[in-house]
Design a protein around this motif. Structure first.
Motif, PDB file in Angstrom:
ATOM      1  N   MET A   1       0.833  -1.202   0.000  1.00  0.00           N
ATOM      2  CA  MET A   1       0.000   0.000   0.000  1.00  0.00           C
ATOM      3  C   MET A   1       0.872   1.259   0.000  1.00  0.00           C
ATOM      4  O   MET A   1       0.604   2.206  -0.740  1.00  0.00           O
ATOM      5  CB  MET A   1      -0.927  -0.015   1.226  1.00  0.00           C
ATOM      6  CG  MET A   1      -1.925   1.122   1.262  1.00  0.00           C
ATOM      7  SD  MET A   1      -1.435   2.589   2.211  1.00  0.00           S
ATOM      8  CE  MET A   1      -0.915   1.924   3.750  1.00  0.00           C
TER       9      MET A   1
ATOM     10  N   HIS B   1       1.156   4.272  -2.958  1.00  0.00           N
ATOM     11  CA  HIS B   1       0.831   5.675  -2.668  1.00  0.00           C
ATOM     12  C   HIS B   1       2.077   6.541  -2.467  1.00  0.00           C
ATOM     13  O   HIS B   1       1.962   7.685  -2.036  1.00  0.00           O
ATOM     14  CB  HIS B   1      -0.061   5.760  -1.430  1.00  0.00           C
ATOM     15  CG  HIS B   1      -1.403   5.145  -1.622  1.00  0.00           C
ATOM     16  ND1 HIS B   1      -2.382   5.710  -2.392  1.00  0.00           N
ATOM     17  CD2 HIS B   1      -1.927   3.984  -1.146  1.00  0.00           C
ATOM     18  CE1 HIS B   1      -3.449   4.942  -2.387  1.00  0.00           C
ATOM     19  NE2 HIS B   1      -3.190   3.885  -1.650  1.00  0.00           N
ATOM     20  N   ARG B   2       3.233   6.015  -2.768  1.00  0.00           N
ATOM     21  CA  ARG B   2       4.482   6.722  -2.510  1.00  0.00           C
ATOM     22  C   ARG B   2       4.539   8.127  -3.114  1.00  0.00           C
ATOM     23  O   ARG B   2       4.910   9.080  -2.428  1.00  0.00           O
ATOM     24  CB  ARG B   2       5.651   5.894  -2.997  1.00  0.00           C
ATOM     25  CG  ARG B   2       6.964   6.561  -2.715  1.00  0.00           C
ATOM     26  CD  ARG B   2       8.117   5.751  -3.192  1.00  0.00           C
ATOM     27  NE  ARG B   2       9.333   6.493  -2.867  1.00  0.00           N
ATOM     28  CZ  ARG B   2      10.523   6.043  -3.008  1.00  0.00           C
ATOM     29  NH1 ARG B   2      10.701   4.821  -3.464  1.00  0.00           N
ATOM     30  NH2 ARG B   2      11.559   6.768  -2.705  1.00  0.00           N
TER      31      ARG B   2
ATOM     32  N   ARG C   1       2.213  10.281  -3.776  1.00  0.00           N
ATOM     33  CA  ARG C   1       1.330  11.205  -3.047  1.00  0.00           C
ATOM     34  C   ARG C   1       1.837  11.454  -1.630  1.00  0.00           C
ATOM     35  O   ARG C   1       1.693  12.558  -1.109  1.00  0.00           O
ATOM     36  CB  ARG C   1      -0.095  10.655  -3.048  1.00  0.00           C
ATOM     37  CG  ARG C   1      -0.730  10.741  -4.429  1.00  0.00           C
ATOM     38  CD  ARG C   1      -2.131  10.172  -4.459  1.00  0.00           C
ATOM     39  NE  ARG C   1      -2.180   8.725  -4.398  1.00  0.00           N
ATOM     40  CZ  ARG C   1      -1.908   7.908  -5.418  1.00  0.00           C
ATOM     41  NH1 ARG C   1      -1.548   8.421  -6.578  1.00  0.00           N
ATOM     42  NH2 ARG C   1      -1.985   6.612  -5.294  1.00  0.00           N
ATOM     43  N   ILE C   2       2.431  10.459  -1.019  1.00  0.00           N
ATOM     44  CA  ILE C   2       2.985  10.647   0.324  1.00  0.00           C
ATOM     45  C   ILE C   2       4.170  11.603   0.261  1.00  0.00           C
ATOM     46  O   ILE C   2       4.286  12.526   1.075  1.00  0.00           O
ATOM     47  CB  ILE C   2       3.399   9.298   0.934  1.00  0.00           C
ATOM     48  CG1 ILE C   2       2.155   8.447   1.207  1.00  0.00           C
ATOM     49  CG2 ILE C   2       4.185   9.497   2.214  1.00  0.00           C
ATOM     50  CD1 ILE C   2       2.456   7.013   1.585  1.00  0.00           C
TER      51      ILE C   2
END
Length: 81
Positions: free
Chosen positions: A14, A18-19, A21-22
């Protein structure tokens, strides 16, 4: 990913998905408020708390659509009084 613990592998997948956006949080330098998201989360929690008597998730989901989307309530097929 080398761990044998399946929940940990799931979290890693997960986070990898989403890296971008993080990591986008850091160049933004906290210029965006999370107030909108917190407000929506609060509305969801209140709606779920009100719908604790519903038997299926589908009915709870429809209640969320009605409360968050301000959709018209359906007419009742019978009267209680």
């Amino acid at each position: 990913m080398r761990s044998r613990i399946e929940p940990l592998r799931k979290v890693v997948k997960m986070l990898r998905a989403h890296r971008p956006r993080i990591l986008n949080y850091f160049p933004a330098k906290k210029q965006f408020s999370s107030g909108l998201v917190e407000g929506l989360n609060n509305k969801v929690k209140v709606t779920i708390r009100k719908s604790c008597g519903f038997r299926t998730f589908r009915v709870t989901e429809m209640a969320l659509y009605h409360s968050l989307g301000k959709l018209p309530e359906p007419e009742l097929t019978h009267r209680v009084f």
